[in-house]
Motif scaffolding. Structure first.
Motif, PDB file in Angstrom:
ATOM      1  N   THR A  64       0.670  -1.288  -0.037  1.00  0.00           N
ATOM      2  CA  THR A  64      -0.038   0.051  -0.051  1.00  0.00           C
ATOM      3  C   THR A  64       0.936   1.362   0.011  1.00  0.00           C
ATOM      4  O   THR A  64       0.247   2.394   0.189  1.00  0.00           O
ATOM      5  CB  THR A  64      -0.822   0.124   1.406  1.00  0.00           C
ATOM      6  OG1 THR A  64      -0.161   0.013   2.370  1.00  0.00           O
ATOM      7  CG2 THR A  64      -1.807  -1.311   1.168  1.00  0.00           C
ATOM      8  N   ILE A  65       2.335   1.104  -0.289  1.00  0.00           N
ATOM      9  CA  ILE A  65       3.111   2.543  -0.090  1.00  0.00           C
ATOM     10  C   ILE A  65       2.939   2.939  -1.281  1.00  0.00           C
ATOM     11  O   ILE A  65       2.968   2.609  -2.411  1.00  0.00           O
ATOM     12  CB  ILE A  65       4.437   1.767   0.046  1.00  0.00           C
ATOM     13  CG1 ILE A  65       4.532   1.170   1.273  1.00  0.00           C
ATOM     14  CG2 ILE A  65       5.386   3.086   0.249  1.00  0.00           C
ATOM     15  CD1 ILE A  65       4.118   1.242   2.608  1.00  0.00           C
ATOM     16  N   ARG A  66       2.667   4.513  -1.248  1.00  0.00           N
ATOM     17  CA  ARG A  66       2.431   5.381  -2.193  1.00  0.00           C
ATOM     18  C   ARG A  66       3.180   6.600  -2.095  1.00  0.00           C
ATOM     19  O   ARG A  66       3.631   6.820  -0.989  1.00  0.00           O
ATOM     20  CB  ARG A  66       1.272   5.654  -2.722  1.00  0.00           C
ATOM     21  CG  ARG A  66       0.340   4.495  -3.087  1.00  0.00           C
ATOM     22  CD  ARG A  66       0.520   3.923  -4.232  1.00  0.00           C
ATOM     23  NE  ARG A  66      -0.381   2.791  -4.747  1.00  0.00           N
ATOM     24  CZ  ARG A  66      -0.117   1.724  -4.482  1.00  0.00           C
ATOM     25  NH1 ARG A  66       0.890   1.252  -3.825  1.00  0.00           N
ATOM     26  NH2 ARG A  66      -0.898   0.815  -4.966  1.00  0.00           N
ATOM     27  N   PRO A  67       3.664   7.171  -3.071  1.00  0.00           N
ATOM     28  CA  PRO A  67       4.439   8.540  -3.000  1.00  0.00           C
ATOM     29  C   PRO A  67       3.439   9.645  -2.255  1.00  0.00           C
ATOM     30  O   PRO A  67       2.268   9.264  -2.488  1.00  0.00           O
ATOM     31  CB  PRO A  67       4.889   9.153  -4.334  1.00  0.00           C
ATOM     32  CG  PRO A  67       4.929   7.777  -5.068  1.00  0.00           C
ATOM     33  CD  PRO A  67       3.808   7.021  -4.462  1.00  0.00           C
ATOM     34  N   SER A  68       4.195  10.515  -1.495  1.00  0.00           N
ATOM     35  CA  SER A  68       3.267  11.275  -0.777  1.00  0.00           C
ATOM     36  C   SER A  68       2.396  12.313  -1.673  1.00  0.00           C
ATOM     37  O   SER A  68       1.428  13.039  -1.349  1.00  0.00           O
ATOM     38  CB  SER A  68       4.236  12.200   0.241  1.00  0.00           C
ATOM     39  OG  SER A  68       5.022  13.031  -0.382  1.00  0.00           O
ATOM     40  N   TRP A  69       3.155  12.419  -2.746  1.00  0.00           N
ATOM     41  CA  TRP A  69       2.447  13.372  -3.685  1.00  0.00           C
ATOM     42  C   TRP A  69       1.011  12.875  -4.303  1.00  0.00           C
ATOM     43  O   TRP A  69       0.189  13.585  -5.070  1.00  0.00           O
ATOM     44  CB  TRP A  69       3.233  13.937  -4.900  1.00  0.00           C
ATOM     45  CG  TRP A  69       4.145  12.945  -5.837  1.00  0.00           C
ATOM     46  CD1 TRP A  69       5.344  12.435  -5.504  1.00  0.00           C
ATOM     47  CD2 TRP A  69       3.474  12.195  -6.635  1.00  0.00           C
ATOM     48  NE1 TRP A  69       5.633  11.526  -6.319  1.00  0.00           N
ATOM     49  CE2 TRP A  69       4.589  11.100  -7.161  1.00  0.00           C
ATOM     50  CE3 TRP A  69       2.376  11.941  -7.518  1.00  0.00           C
ATOM     51  CZ2 TRP A  69       4.471  10.204  -8.226  1.00  0.00           C
ATOM     52  CZ3 TRP A  69       2.100  11.002  -8.455  1.00  0.00           C
ATOM     53  CH2 TRP A  69       3.106  10.252  -8.774  1.00  0.00           C
ATOM     54  N   CYS A  70       0.861  11.639  -4.315  1.00  0.00           N
ATOM     55  CA  CYS A  70      -0.569  10.825  -4.706  1.00  0.00           C
ATOM     56  C   CYS A  70      -1.585  11.665  -4.261  1.00  0.00           C
ATOM     57  O   CYS A  70      -2.587  11.773  -4.943  1.00  0.00           O
ATOM     58  CB  CYS A  70      -0.268   9.608  -4.511  1.00  0.00           C
ATOM     59  SG  CYS A  70       0.737   8.620  -5.659  1.00  0.00           S
ATOM     60  N   ARG A  71      -1.323  12.423  -2.966  1.00  0.00           N
ATOM     61  CA  ARG A  71      -2.749  13.130  -2.293  1.00  0.00           C
ATOM     62  C   ARG A  71      -3.137  14.239  -3.162  1.00  0.00           C
ATOM     63  O   ARG A  71      -4.174  14.597  -3.218  1.00  0.00           O
ATOM     64  CB  ARG A  71      -2.308  13.377  -0.997  1.00  0.00           C
ATOM     65  CG  ARG A  71      -1.473  14.360  -0.889  1.00  0.00           C
ATOM     66  CD  ARG A  71      -1.300  14.584   0.688  1.00  0.00           C
ATOM     67  NE  ARG A  71      -0.723  13.755   1.216  1.00  0.00           N
ATOM     68  CZ  ARG A  71       0.721  13.996   1.988  1.00  0.00           C
ATOM     69  NH1 ARG A  71       1.473  14.956   1.484  1.00  0.00           N
ATOM     70  NH2 ARG A  71       1.301  12.942   2.629  1.00  0.00           N
ATOM     71  N   TYR A  72      -2.203  14.684  -4.185  1.00  0.00           N
ATOM     72  CA  TYR A  72      -2.553  15.962  -4.833  1.00  0.00           C
ATOM     73  C   TYR A  72      -3.142  15.519  -6.116  1.00  0.00           C
ATOM     74  O   TYR A  72      -3.593  16.292  -6.946  1.00  0.00           O
ATOM     75  CB  TYR A  72      -1.311  16.888  -5.069  1.00  0.00           C
ATOM     76  CG  TYR A  72      -0.509  17.368  -3.900  1.00  0.00           C
ATOM     77  CD1 TYR A  72      -1.242  17.984  -2.826  1.00  0.00           C
ATOM     78  CD2 TYR A  72       0.607  16.805  -3.465  1.00  0.00           C
ATOM     79  CE1 TYR A  72      -0.559  18.383  -1.569  1.00  0.00           C
ATOM     80  CE2 TYR A  72       1.362  17.225  -2.423  1.00  0.00           C
ATOM     81  CZ  TYR A  72       0.721  17.817  -1.460  1.00  0.00           C
ATOM     82  OH  TYR A  72       1.327  18.389  -0.482  1.00  0.00           O
ATOM     83  N   VAL A  73      -3.131  14.067  -6.530  1.00  0.00           N
ATOM     84  CA  VAL A  73      -3.604  13.653  -8.058  1.00  0.00           C
ATOM     85  C   VAL A  73      -5.085  14.177  -8.082  1.00  0.00           C
ATOM     86  O   VAL A  73      -5.204  14.802  -9.221  1.00  0.00           O
ATOM     87  CB  VAL A  73      -3.401  12.400  -8.195  1.00  0.00           C
ATOM     88  CG1 VAL A  73      -4.010  11.884  -9.614  1.00  0.00           C
ATOM     89  CG2 VAL A  73      -1.921  12.123  -8.118  1.00  0.00           C
ATOM     90  N   ASN A  74      -5.890  14.089  -7.162  1.00  0.00           N
ATOM     91  CA  ASN A  74      -7.321  14.332  -7.504  1.00  0.00           C
ATOM     92  C   ASN A  74      -7.673  15.646  -7.510  1.00  0.00           C
ATOM     93  O   ASN A  74      -8.976  16.059  -7.463  1.00  0.00           O
ATOM     94  CB  ASN A  74      -8.115  13.505  -6.272  1.00  0.00           C
ATOM     95  CG  ASN A  74      -8.014  12.344  -6.629  1.00  0.00           C
ATOM     96  OD1 ASN A  74      -7.842  11.625  -7.502  1.00  0.00           O
ATOM     97  ND2 ASN A  74      -7.948  11.373  -5.475  1.00  0.00           N
ATOM     98  N   GLU A  75      -6.781  16.774  -7.270  1.00  0.00           N
ATOM     99  CA  GLU A  75      -7.020  17.903  -7.240  1.00  0.00           C
ATOM    100  C   GLU A  75      -7.207  18.440  -8.642  1.00  0.00           C
ATOM    101  O   GLU A  75      -7.897  19.556  -8.924  1.00  0.00           O
ATOM    102  CB  GLU A  75      -5.974  18.789  -6.591  1.00  0.00           C
ATOM    103  CG  GLU A  75      -5.891  18.470  -5.140  1.00  0.00           C
ATOM    104  CD  GLU A  75      -4.602  19.236  -4.524  1.00  0.00           C
ATOM    105  OE1 GLU A  75      -4.032  20.186  -5.159  1.00  0.00           O
ATOM    106  OE2 GLU A  75      -4.229  19.206  -3.153  1.00  0.00           O
ATOM    107  N   GLY A  76      -6.711  17.912  -9.687  1.00  0.00           N
ATOM    108  CA  GLY A  76      -7.302  18.329 -11.055  1.00  0.00           C
ATOM    109  C   GLY A  76      -6.057  18.959 -11.874  1.00  0.00           C
ATOM    110  O   GLY A  76      -6.126  18.813 -12.993  1.00  0.00           O
ATOM    111  N   ASN A  77      -5.224  19.852 -11.280  1.00  0.00           N
ATOM    112  CA  ASN A  77      -4.187  20.510 -11.832  1.00  0.00           C
ATOM    113  C   ASN A  77      -2.869  20.012 -11.779  1.00  0.00           C
ATOM    114  O   ASN A  77      -1.971  20.795 -11.567  1.00  0.00           O
ATOM    115  CB  ASN A  77      -4.306  21.916 -11.487  1.00  0.00           C
ATOM    116  CG  ASN A  77      -4.360  22.133  -9.937  1.00  0.00           C
ATOM    117  OD1 ASN A  77      -4.045  21.242  -9.224  1.00  0.00           O
ATOM    118  ND2 ASN A  77      -4.051  23.478  -9.529  1.00  0.00           N
TER     119      ASN A  77
END
Length: 743
Positions: A528-541
């Protein structure tokens, strides 16, 4: 005898010259093989000289230590290291347990037969059989591990002369290995190593499954030491030590993660993130070329390792790509000069029948040939030539970009020398071909998406043309049917340009999306390890490409403006100065041409500019006039009493607006966003206009014997261009090859 004498004596000197020029022009039109041979000869000669220079520089000049953080590419052609491997002196060996071979193909490389059966492009998203853990184990078992090199199990199927062993240490094989080592080593410096790693290791874009597995064990609380299984006690001890170090680092990162939300587990994703900054076209071509060489060339002739074969394939492809780019640039230059000739308009006279004589056409055709040849000479000796030979993406990008410009010009040309391309079918065919070339180029470099600006400018030019037709309809009180026709043409032009623009931008967007999927979506396993920037993916930009460039290379708006970067600014100063000068010169000539034309219109109609409003309108109308002249047809140019003759420079013509605008865009990009030292190779591989401006400055210079005080500035410009190209070729061969900073 008398008749023979009469046949030999020309009627006049001018007649002889005209006949000679006519025959030359016809020969050039009827026999394109003449200029094909010229272009191919210049490309091969220039690339051979650069390759020899790089080889000698690598062999004779001491190599600079670039640092441990710089990625290198091992050809595995070092004789001493191979002997140590064979004799077992190095524990990190590539020898097989049964016969002691130092093999041609390593496990996990593209040459590994098992990679053909692994659906690595779609792990976790294409419905492959087996659970996520089984897929992860298969990927981890077959993936290339640079810290634990293993031969491919298919290496036993290769002939013995491809494998390095003591019995095969013959003078012939030793000479072949040394030859390839000396020839190919210089082509693997700096970013070339990254392209080559991505070529030989098709899974290099994926995060390390082994590291992710260890981090997952920490989160689950598993005993990591019990899972370390080696072939013997030494391997087990080494594996335990390596995993212990990694786990310690992981635990430190997990403890500090809460302190900074933007802090990534960089040691886990650094390699795969950096790989995302390099688009897949060039590695794919190198990989395919290496596999093709294995199929069509006797294996005894190829280098003794797959890594060296990949570099050889890259060298051959760069020569082919540079040749195609040069041929396309020659044809494009010739057609653009002839289009400038078609746009020349007569003076204000009632009779325009003799305004453009046949002699003028022959002169233009001769000048077009001279300008094209000069442009090709500059391209073959451009200041970024070393990158067109090394395993970089410049040659590939220039190949498809220039080919796209050439096809586009064939699709939109309107001058009478190209009547065979006026049909709708041929225009559509060449437009599709140009779009495909530009889309492929966008798969190679992200700045290929800027080609859409080129199409946007042409679209604006067509809209301005249709707007002028609409004004004519209103002034002439035509029927509404003509307005409907103009509306239909506008819709057709929008489709003709907008769809290719989307096709050109799409590869960069899709590559960015795929990188996000690799890190944030796949493989769908128990990990389940993911880069921390994956949380910004759903922001759209969010753009992973922009994020990686900013994080790992500090690329961004004015981020490179630091005192320590002054040497890099000096390296890029010549090409940026020439780019700015070319843009300013085009604007100056366009404004002068506009003033002359509008002044002629005012004088003919006996009008005057009497108010400030009219003055503002006069100034604001200039950009629209410049756009409208991009694609004006020949029959639309010579309207009686409208325009006056203006000597617009032939290599900086009105129809070249989009090319010089693109040059200005790349110059601005190099100045304020990208690493400024890459401006030289970025502009030289993207903008035909820079070569046209160089040719313009050279062709307008007088001969050496005429370089007096009056012509000294023009002579100085020509000499500076030649000195600049020669100097940067020499410095590139000397510095880049030996791990010293270069453009």
């Amino acid at each position: 005898m008398k008749s023979k004498t009469k046949a030999k004596v020309p009627s006049n000197e001018n007649g002889t010259k005209e006949e000679t020029q006519t025959q030359t022009a016809k020969a050039q039109k009827e026999h394109p093989i003449v200029w094909w041979i010229f272009v191919v000869r210049w490309v091969l000669m220039s690339k051979f000289i650069i390759l020899i220079g790089m080889t000698l520089s690598s062999a004779l000049v001491p190599t600079f230590n670039a640092g441990d953080d710089v990625l290198t590419f091992d050809l595995r052609l070092d004789r001493n290291m191979n002997l140590n491997r064979i004799q077992g002196k190095n524990t990190n060996t590539t020898r097989q347990e049964d016969d002691g071979l130092v093999c041609y193909c390593l496990q996990g490389h593209s040459c590994d037969a098992h990679m053909d059966h692994l659906n690595w492009m779609g792990l976790g998203i294409t419905g492959t059989s087996g659970s996520g853990q089984e897929q992860t184990g298969e990927m981890k078992g077959l993936r290339h591990d640079p810290k634990n090199l293993k031969c491919s199990t298919s290496a036993n199927q290769l002939p013995n002369d491809l494998s390095w062993n003591e019995q095969n240490d013959t003078p012939t094989n030793s000479l072949k290995e040394e030859f390839y080592r000396v020839l190919l080593t210089s082509l693997t410096r700096w970013d070339a190593a990254r392209f080559l790693h991505l070529a030989v290791d098709p899974l290099a874009r994926y995060p390390s499954v082994q590291n992710l597995d260890m981090l997952s064990m920490i989160e689950k609380g598993d005993d990591h030491e019990t899972s370390c299984i080696g072939k013997d006690s030494a391997d087990k001890a080494k594996t335990v030590t390596t995993k212990s170090q990694t786990i310690s680092t992981v635990m430190v990162m997990m403890e500090t993660e809460g302190e900074d939300e933007d802090e990534d587990r960089s040691f886990l994703f650094q390699s795969s993130e950096q790989a995302h900054a390099f688009l897949p076209l060039t590695p794919m071509i190198i990989r395919t070329g290496a596999l093709v060489l294995m199929k069509i060339i006797p294996l005894s002739i190829l280098p003794p390792t797959f890594e060296a074969t990949a570099v050889l394939a890259c060298l051959l492809w760069n020569i082919i790509a540079s040749t195609i780019a040069a041929l396309a640039l020659y044809d494009l230059t010739h057609r653009m000069v002839m289009l400038t000739h078609a746009a020349q308009v007569p003076s204000i006279v009632e009779d325009t029948k003799n305004s453009i004589s046949s002699k003028g056409e022959e002169d233009y055709y001769t000048f077009a040939d001279v300008a094209s040849r000069t442009t090709i000479m500059i391209f073959c000796c451009n200041p970024a030539n070393v990158f067109f030979v090394s395993c970089y993406s410049e040659a590939t990008f220039a190949c498809f970009t220039f080919l796209g410009y050439c096809f586009f010009q064939r699709a939109t040309c309107h001058y009478k020398h190209a009547t065979m391309f006026k049909t709708a079918f041929s225009s559509s065919f060449y437009m599709v071909a140009s779009t495909m070339c530009w889309a492929i180029a966008s798969h190679g470099r992200s700045n290929g998406a800027l080609t859409s600006i080129f199409l946007f400018i042409h679209l604006c030019g067509r809209i301005v043309e249709l707007f002028w037709k609409y004004i004519d309809v209103q002034n002439n009180f035509h029927t509404s049917g003509n307005l409907m026709n103009i509306a239909f043409q506008l819709a057709k032009e929008l489709f003709f340009y907008v769809l290719p623009m989307i096709s050109i931008i799409s590869p960069v967007i899709l590559h960015d999306r795929r990188g996000i999927d690799i890190h944030c979506t796949i493989p769908k396993t128990a990990i389940t390890i993911r880069p921390s920037w994956c949380r910004y993916v759903n922001e759209g930009n969010f753009s992973m490409y922009t994020y990686v460039q900013r994080k790992h290379w500090n690329v961004g708006f004015l981020r490179y403006y630091e005192w320590k970067q002054i040497p890099n600014f000096l390296l890029a100063a010549p090409i940026l100065t020439m780019g700015i000068s070319a843009t300013v010169y085009w604007i100056h000539n366009s404004w002068r041409d506009y003033q002359t034309r509008v002044t002629g219109f005012i004088i003919y109609h006996q009008q005057t500019i009497t108010s400030q409003v009219q003055t503002v309108r006069f100034v604001l109308y200039w950009p629209f006039q410049a756009l409208g002249r991009i694609r004006q047809k020949n029959e639309e140019q010579g309207k009686k009493g409208i325009y006056v003759k203006c000597d617009f420079p032939r290599l900086i013509g009105a129809s070249m607006l989009a090319h010089y605008a693109l040059l200005a865009g790349f110059t601005l990009l190099g100045l304020i966003v990208a690493h400024i030292q890459i401006s030289t190779r970025m502009i030289c591989s993207s903008c035909p206009a820079i070569y046209w401006f160089f040719s313009f400055l050279i062709l307008r210079s007088p001969k050496i014997k005429d370089c007096g005080a009056k012509n000294r500035p023009r002579c100085s410009a020509k000499n500076c261009i030649l000195f600049y190209c020669c100097l940067y070729n020499f410095l590139g061969v000397l510095l880049h090859v030996n791990w010293l900073p270069w453009t």
